[in-house]
Structures are given as structure tokens and as C-alpha cells.
Write a protein that holds these residues in place. Structure first.
Motif, short mmCIF file in Angstrom:
data_model
loop_
_atom_site.label_atom_id
_atom_site.label_comp_id
_atom_site.label_asym_id
_atom_site.label_seq_id
_atom_site.Cartn_x
_atom_site.Cartn_y
_atom_site.Cartn_z
N ILE A 152 0.88 -1.17 0.00
CA ILE A 152 0.00 0.00 0.00
C ILE A 152 0.91 1.22 0.00
N SER A 153 0.94 1.93 -1.14
CA SER A 153 1.95 2.95 -1.36
C SER A 153 1.33 4.33 -1.55
N GLY A 154 1.83 5.29 -0.77
CA GLY A 154 1.38 6.67 -0.88
C GLY A 154 2.00 7.51 0.20
N ALA A 155 1.69 8.79 0.19
CA ALA A 155 2.23 9.72 1.18
C ALA A 155 1.47 9.63 2.50
N ALA A 156 2.02 10.28 3.51
CA ALA A 156 1.41 10.24 4.84
C ALA A 156 0.05 10.94 4.88
N GLY A 180 6.30 4.57 0.97
CA GLY A 180 6.17 5.97 0.60
C GLY A 180 5.68 6.88 1.71
N GLY A 181 5.62 6.39 2.94
CA GLY A 181 5.11 7.19 4.06
C GLY A 181 3.66 6.93 4.41
N ALA A 182 3.01 6.00 3.71
CA ALA A 182 1.60 5.68 3.99
C ALA A 182 1.40 5.31 5.45
N LEU A 183 0.27 5.74 6.02
CA LEU A 183 -0.04 5.50 7.42
C LEU A 183 -1.23 4.55 7.56
N ALA A 184 -1.12 3.61 8.49
CA ALA A 184 -2.20 2.64 8.70
C ALA A 184 -3.51 3.33 9.07
N GLY A 185 -3.42 4.44 9.80
CA GLY A 185 -4.63 5.14 10.22
C GLY A 185 -5.41 5.77 9.08
N ASN A 186 -4.78 5.88 7.90
CA ASN A 186 -5.45 6.45 6.73
C ASN A 186 -5.99 5.38 5.79
N ILE A 187 -5.93 4.13 6.24
CA ILE A 187 -6.37 3.00 5.43
C ILE A 187 -7.58 2.36 6.11
N VAL A 188 -8.66 2.17 5.36
CA VAL A 188 -9.88 1.57 5.92
C VAL A 188 -10.28 0.38 5.07
N TRP A 189 -10.40 -0.77 5.71
CA TRP A 189 -10.97 -1.96 5.11
C TRP A 189 -12.39 -2.10 5.65
N VAL A 190 -13.40 -1.94 4.81
CA VAL A 190 -14.79 -2.07 5.26
C VAL A 190 -15.32 -3.35 4.62
N VAL A 191 -15.58 -4.35 5.46
CA VAL A 191 -15.79 -5.72 4.99
C VAL A 191 -17.14 -6.24 5.47
N THR A 192 -17.97 -6.66 4.53
CA THR A 192 -19.30 -7.17 4.88
C THR A 192 -19.21 -8.59 5.42
N GLY A 193 -18.32 -9.42 4.88
CA GLY A 193 -18.14 -10.78 5.37
C GLY A 193 -17.12 -10.84 6.49
N LEU A 216 -5.13 -15.42 13.65
CA LEU A 216 -4.67 -16.72 14.08
C LEU A 216 -3.25 -16.64 14.63
N THR A 217 -2.69 -17.78 15.00
CA THR A 217 -1.44 -17.83 15.76
C THR A 217 -0.31 -17.04 15.11
N GLY A 218 0.20 -16.07 15.85
CA GLY A 218 1.32 -15.27 15.37
C GLY A 218 0.95 -14.16 14.41
N ALA A 219 -0.33 -13.99 14.11
CA ALA A 219 -0.75 -12.91 13.22
C ALA A 219 -0.56 -11.57 13.91
N THR A 220 -0.33 -10.54 13.09
CA THR A 220 -0.14 -9.19 13.62
C THR A 220 -1.00 -8.20 12.85
N ALA A 221 -1.38 -7.14 13.55
CA ALA A 221 -2.22 -6.10 12.93
C ALA A 221 -1.75 -4.74 13.39
N ASN A 222 -1.43 -3.89 12.44
CA ASN A 222 -1.13 -2.49 12.74
C ASN A 222 -2.39 -1.72 12.37
N SER A 223 -3.35 -1.73 13.28
CA SER A 223 -4.69 -1.29 12.89
C SER A 223 -5.60 -1.20 14.11
N ARG A 224 -6.85 -0.88 13.81
CA ARG A 224 -7.94 -1.02 14.77
C ARG A 224 -8.87 -2.09 14.24
N LEU A 225 -9.36 -2.93 15.12
CA LEU A 225 -10.28 -4.00 14.73
C LEU A 225 -11.65 -3.66 15.31
N LEU A 226 -12.57 -3.24 14.45
CA LEU A 226 -13.88 -2.75 14.88
C LEU A 226 -14.94 -3.64 14.26
#
Length: 240
Positions: A152-156, A180-193, A216-226
Motif C-alpha cells: 500500500i503505497s502513498g504519502a502520509a 512511501g510514508g503511507a499510514l495505517a490510520g489512513n487505510i480503511v478496510w470495510v468488509v461485509t463478510g 490466528l497464531t502469530g498474526a499481527t495487525a497495525n490497525s484497529r479492529l472494529l
């Protein structure tokens, strides 16, 4: 003739212009690393940086955390959480605060799913592994799978909204990588399933899930899980 200084100023102003859709306002839901309606479970040891909230379910919906209730009765703590855990059964004002946060989560989901005129529709038929995703609004009418590392590539200042009508799956050991400086807080995954981050996989960005979210085991997330249902962690790491 435009001076060199003027050109530099114009370039700086142009480079500061954000690309992508208008940001999704999480409102008070942004106060939580994990927020759910029907509970949060962990198979220890998980590591969560940020607060956890669940409502309207009671604190019995927070499982695997070995909770210690604060003397105020308003929240609990856990050795697995750098932050506090809140549930609808805790003392006031916690229940009313959570009701607002859950409402804000729903509003954010409606906002994100309601965005129209996508820049990309059904990109790669949902098999996005190996791609470079530039700022914009993406829409899939089916499921999305990250079968290889995706960038995921882009500026901050840039933004991304990924609308997924089906499920979102990150295959074991595969990663979302920021460039490229992209920030996780500026990325939104909106998922129905459902959302599934398999063993050793990594996800970047805010996840607004209509149904369950699993790491699952050892998974990581730089995010919020809502999640509008449940969040399940297995020896996982979440940084908001």
C-alpha cells in the motif's frame, strides 16, 4: 518568468495535496484498538496496545484475558493489554460511553460502504497479492484474498478505502506492507463478510467488519479492529 523559489513553493504545495477519498470519521470508536458487539477472545499470550471495548455484551464476553477489575468498577486490566478493557456490565459511565462508541462504529461502517464512484472496481478479481495499491476508493463485489505480500503505497496524507462485499483473507505468512510514508490510520478496510488473518500474516489499516474478525497464531495487525460481531485472537499482536 517564475523564479526558482516560486517553483519550489508551488511544488511543495502540490506535494502536500492529499490523494484518495475523504477520510472516514471513526468518532469515539477511534478510542479503541478493538471494539465489538459480541465479545473479544484471546488464546494467550496475545499483545494488544490500546483499549478494548465490548457492548452490549457483558464482561463475560471478554475471555482469555485473566481480567483484574479496577476498584472503580469502570474497567479492567490484563497482562496482555497495554490499555484498559471496557464492557457494558461495568460501572457508569462506561455503559453509556460504549453505547456511543458502538453507534459511531456503525456510522463509520455506513459511511465507508456508502462511498460511490470507485477508482478501482473488482481489481484482479479480488486476488490482490503482489499488487501495489495507490491511494483511492476500491470496490469489490466479492471476496478479497491476499495470497502474496501486497504493498500500500502513498504519502502520509493520502487515504484508501477498500470496500469488500465478501470476506477478506490474508493467507498464512503473507503481509500488507506500507511504502512511501503511507499510514495505517489512513487505510480503511470495510468488509461485509468475515475477516481472517491467518497464522503469521500481517494486516495494515482500520478494519470495519460487519461480521467476525479473526487473527490466528502469530498474526499481527497495525490497525484497529472494529467488529459488529466478535473479535478472536490466537497469540496475536494488535497495535492501534
Amino acid at each position: 518568468m517564475i523564479s526558482a523559489l516560486a517553483l519550489c513553493i508551488l511544488f511543495a504545495l502540490d506535494s502536500a495535496v492529499a490523494l484518495g477519498p475523504a477520510p472516514v470519521n471513526l468518532r469515539t470508536a477511534a478510542n479503541y484498538a478493538i471494539l465489538s458487539k459480541s465479545g473479544v477472545s484471546t488464546v494467550p499470550p496475545s499483545v494488544i496496545t490500546g483499549s478494548i471495548g465490548t457492548s452490549p455484551i457483558a464482561a463475560t464476553g471478554l475471555t482469555g484475558f485473566s481480567l483484574t477489575v479496577d476498584p472503580t468498577g469502570q474497567f479492567s486490566t490484563s497482562a496482555q493489554v497495554v490499555g484498559e478493557l471496557f464492557a457494558a456490565s461495568y460501572s457508569a459511565p462506561t455503559p453509556s460511553i460504549l453505547t456511543v462508541a458502538i453507534g459511531d462504529m456503525g456510522t463509520a461502517f455506513t459511511d465507508a460502504t456508502g462511498r460511490v464512484s470507485p477508482n478501482f472496481s473488482n481489481l484482479a478479481n479480488g486476488a490482490i497479492g503482489g499488487l501495489v495499491l495507490t491511494p483511492g476508493l476500491y470496490k469489490w463485489t466479492s471476496s478479497v484474498t491476499v495470497g502474496n505480500d501486497v504493498t500500500i503505497s502513498g504519502a502520509a496524507t493520502d487515504t484508501w478505502i477498500f470496500q469488500v462485499a465478501g470476506t477478506l483473507t490474508v493467507v498464512a505468512g503473507k503481509k500488507m506492507v506500507l511504502a512511501g510514508g503511507a499510514l495505517a490510520g489512513n487505510i480503511v478496510w470495510v468488509v461485509t463478510g468475515s475477516v481472517s488473518v491467518a497464522a503469521g500474516a500481517h494486516i495494515e489499516g482500520v478494519v470495519l467488519g460487519k461480521t467476525s474478525i479473526s487473527l490466528l497464531t502469530g498474526a499481527t495487525a497495525n490497525s484497529r479492529l472494529l467488529s459488529q460481531t466478535s473479535v478472536a485472537l490466537q497469540k496475536a499482536t494488535v497495535n492501534n
